[in-house]
Design a protein around this motif. Structure first.
Motif, PDB file in Angstrom:
ATOM      1  N   GLY A  34       0.787  -1.225   0.000  1.00 56.48           N
ATOM      2  CA  GLY A  34       0.000   0.000   0.000  1.00 56.48           C
ATOM      3  C   GLY A  34       0.820   1.276   0.000  1.00 56.48           C
ATOM      4  N   LEU A  35       2.136   1.147   0.149  1.00 53.85           N
ATOM      5  CA  LEU A  35       2.995   2.328   0.157  1.00 53.85           C
ATOM      6  C   LEU A  35       3.586   2.562  -1.223  1.00 53.85           C
ATOM      7  CD1 LEU A  35       4.866   1.699   3.523  1.00 53.85           C
ATOM      8  CD2 LEU A  35       2.856   3.118   3.117  1.00 53.85           C
ATOM      9  N   ASN A  36       3.796   3.830  -1.559  1.00 54.74           N
ATOM     10  CA  ASN A  36       4.352   4.188  -2.859  1.00 54.74           C
ATOM     11  C   ASN A  36       5.732   4.801  -2.700  1.00 54.74           C
ATOM     12  OD1 ASN A  36       2.068   3.392  -4.419  1.00 54.74           O
ATOM     13  ND2 ASN A  36       1.017   5.220  -3.695  1.00 54.74           N
ATOM     14  N   CYS A  37       6.473   4.774  -3.790  1.00 51.42           N
ATOM     15  CA  CYS A  37       7.825   5.320  -3.846  1.00 51.42           C
ATOM     16  C   CYS A  37       7.847   6.737  -3.256  1.00 51.42           C
ATOM     17  CB  CYS A  37       8.285   5.340  -5.299  1.00 51.42           C
ATOM     18  SG  CYS A  37       9.967   5.890  -5.540  1.00 51.42           S
ATOM     19  N   PRO A  38       8.792   7.032  -2.391  1.00 48.41           N
ATOM     20  CA  PRO A  38       9.988   6.272  -1.992  1.00 48.41           C
ATOM     21  C   PRO A  38       9.823   5.509  -0.682  1.00 48.41           C
ATOM     22  CG  PRO A  38      10.235   8.509  -1.237  1.00 48.41           C
ATOM     23  CD  PRO A  38       8.868   8.434  -1.912  1.00 48.41           C
ATOM     24  N   GLU A  39       8.613   5.436  -0.138  1.00 49.27           N
ATOM     25  CA  GLU A  39       8.422   4.856   1.191  1.00 49.27           C
ATOM     26  C   GLU A  39       8.914   3.409   1.342  1.00 49.27           C
ATOM     27  OE1 GLU A  39       4.709   6.854   3.303  1.00 49.27           O
ATOM     28  OE2 GLU A  39       4.255   6.195   1.255  1.00 49.27           O
ATOM     29  N   PRO A  40       8.639   2.497   0.395  1.00 51.09           N
ATOM     30  CA  PRO A  40       9.126   1.121   0.596  1.00 51.09           C
ATOM     31  C   PRO A  40      10.642   1.034   0.768  1.00 51.09           C
ATOM     32  CG  PRO A  40       7.445   1.146  -1.097  1.00 51.09           C
ATOM     33  CD  PRO A  40       7.778   2.586  -0.791  1.00 51.09           C
ATOM     34  N   VAL A  41      11.385   1.785  -0.022  1.00 55.67           N
ATOM     35  CA  VAL A  41      12.849   1.737   0.075  1.00 55.67           C
ATOM     36  C   VAL A  41      13.334   2.431   1.349  1.00 55.67           C
ATOM     37  CG1 VAL A  41      15.015   2.453  -1.014  1.00 55.67           C
ATOM     38  CG2 VAL A  41      13.201   1.455  -2.391  1.00 55.67           C
ATOM     39  N   MET A  42      12.664   3.480   1.767  1.00 58.34           N
ATOM     40  CA  MET A  42      13.035   4.132   3.026  1.00 58.34           C
ATOM     41  C   MET A  42      12.810   3.179   4.199  1.00 58.34           C
ATOM     42  SD  MET A  42      11.512   7.956   2.249  1.00 58.34           S
ATOM     43  CE  MET A  42      11.345   8.341   3.950  1.00 58.34           C
ATOM     44  N   MET A  43      11.682   2.467   4.184  1.00 61.03           N
ATOM     45  CA  MET A  43      11.405   1.491   5.238  1.00 61.03           C
ATOM     46  C   MET A  43      12.413   0.340   5.188  1.00 61.03           C
ATOM     47  SD  MET A  43       7.259   1.247   5.268  1.00 61.03           S
ATOM     48  CE  MET A  43       7.268  -0.010   6.544  1.00 61.03           C
ATOM     49  N   LEU A  44      12.757  -0.085   3.978  1.00 60.68           N
ATOM     50  CA  LEU A  44      13.745  -1.142   3.806  1.00 60.68           C
ATOM     51  C   LEU A  44      15.083  -0.724   4.396  1.00 60.68           C
ATOM     52  CD1 LEU A  44      14.885  -3.768   2.654  1.00 60.68           C
ATOM     53  CD2 LEU A  44      15.015  -2.628   0.421  1.00 60.68           C
ATOM     54  N   HIS A  45      15.496   0.488   4.119  1.00 59.82           N
ATOM     55  CA  HIS A  45      16.774   0.998   4.638  1.00 59.82           C
ATOM     56  C   HIS A  45      16.798   0.950   6.163  1.00 59.82           C
ATOM     57  CE1 HIS A  45      20.550   3.052   4.090  1.00 59.82           C
ATOM     58  NE2 HIS A  45      20.213   3.902   5.034  1.00 59.82           N
ATOM     59  N   ASN A  46      15.715   1.378   6.786  1.00 66.62           N
ATOM     60  CA  ASN A  46      15.636   1.358   8.250  1.00 66.62           C
ATOM     61  C   ASN A  46      15.597  -0.066   8.793  1.00 66.62           C
ATOM     62  OD1 ASN A  46      15.668   4.146   8.506  1.00 66.62           O
ATOM     63  ND2 ASN A  46      13.446   4.310   8.348  1.00 66.62           N
ATOM     64  N   LYS A  47      14.868  -0.948   8.137  1.00 62.59           N
ATOM     65  CA  LYS A  47      14.736  -2.329   8.609  1.00 62.59           C
ATOM     66  C   LYS A  47      16.075  -3.067   8.523  1.00 62.59           C
ATOM     67  CE  LYS A  47      12.095  -5.765   9.955  1.00 62.59           C
ATOM     68  NZ  LYS A  47      11.315  -5.730  11.190  1.00 62.59           N
ATOM     69  N   VAL A  48      16.805  -2.859   7.447  1.00 62.19           N
ATOM     70  CA  VAL A  48      18.095  -3.534   7.254  1.00 62.19           C
ATOM     71  C   VAL A  48      19.064  -3.147   8.366  1.00 62.19           C
ATOM     72  CG1 VAL A  48      20.136  -3.576   5.746  1.00 62.19           C
ATOM     73  CG2 VAL A  48      17.880  -3.964   4.788  1.00 62.19           C
ATOM     74  N   ARG A  49      18.999  -1.913   8.814  1.00 61.98           N
ATOM     75  CA  ARG A  49      19.880  -1.461   9.905  1.00 61.98           C
ATOM     76  C   ARG A  49      19.701  -2.285  11.168  1.00 61.98           C
ATOM     77  NH1 ARG A  49      18.568   4.737   9.717  1.00 61.98           N
ATOM     78  NH2 ARG A  49      19.589   5.278   7.780  1.00 61.98           N
ATOM     79  N   ASP A  50      18.477  -2.766  11.399  1.00 63.67           N
ATOM     80  CA  ASP A  50      18.166  -3.529  12.615  1.00 63.67           C
ATOM     81  C   ASP A  50      18.590  -4.991  12.527  1.00 63.67           C
ATOM     82  OD1 ASP A  50      17.012  -1.220  13.624  1.00 63.67           O
ATOM     83  OD2 ASP A  50      14.981  -1.796  13.028  1.00 63.67           O
ATOM     84  N   LEU A  51      18.952  -5.454  11.346  1.00 68.40           N
ATOM     85  CA  LEU A  51      19.308  -6.859  11.152  1.00 68.40           C
ATOM     86  C   LEU A  51      20.799  -7.086  11.379  1.00 68.40           C
ATOM     87  CD1 LEU A  51      17.310  -7.587   7.879  1.00 68.40           C
ATOM     88  CD2 LEU A  51      16.625  -8.113  10.216  1.00 68.40           C
ATOM     89  N   HIS A  52      21.140  -8.337  11.656  1.00 74.63           N
ATOM     90  CA  HIS A  52      22.540  -8.738  11.762  1.00 74.63           C
ATOM     91  C   HIS A  52      23.047  -9.119  10.372  1.00 74.63           C
ATOM     92  CE1 HIS A  52      22.304  -8.773  16.106  1.00 74.63           C
ATOM     93  NE2 HIS A  52      21.201  -9.503  16.034  1.00 74.63           N
TER      94      HIS A  52
END
Length: 80
Positions: free
Chosen positions: A14-32
């Motif tokens: 339901g999100l449109n550009c650039p939100e998915p990639v911004m969320m992805l960037h933040n989520k990746v930071r939390d991963l090992h």
């Protein structure tokens, strides 16, 4: 469909550009490093943006698929 089991899932439906990639960037930071992330999106522009994101930051796009109007991505976070 893939048999890959993700360590985390990011649902950007339901999100449109650039939100998915911004969320992805933040989520990746939390991963090992080495963790596997599954991304679910509905914005067709993610077909272009997410592979570019992975190449630019050095993460591995293991698989991508389209199913029932959703774009699915399995991304392995780079090991630092």
């Amino acid at each position: 469909m893939t048999s890959l089991q993700p360590d985390a899932i990011l649902d950007a439906s339901g999100l449109n550009c650039p939100e998915p990639v911004m969320m992805l960037h933040n989520k990746v930071r939390d991963l090992h490093g080495g963790d596997l992330l599954k991304v679910i999106a509905t914005d067709p522009s993610t077909r272009r943006d997410i592979p570019k994101f992975c190449v630019f930051l050095g993460h591995e796009l293991l698989e991508q698929a389209e199913q029932d109007g959703q774009y699915l991505y399995w991304i392995r976070k780079k090991v630092d």
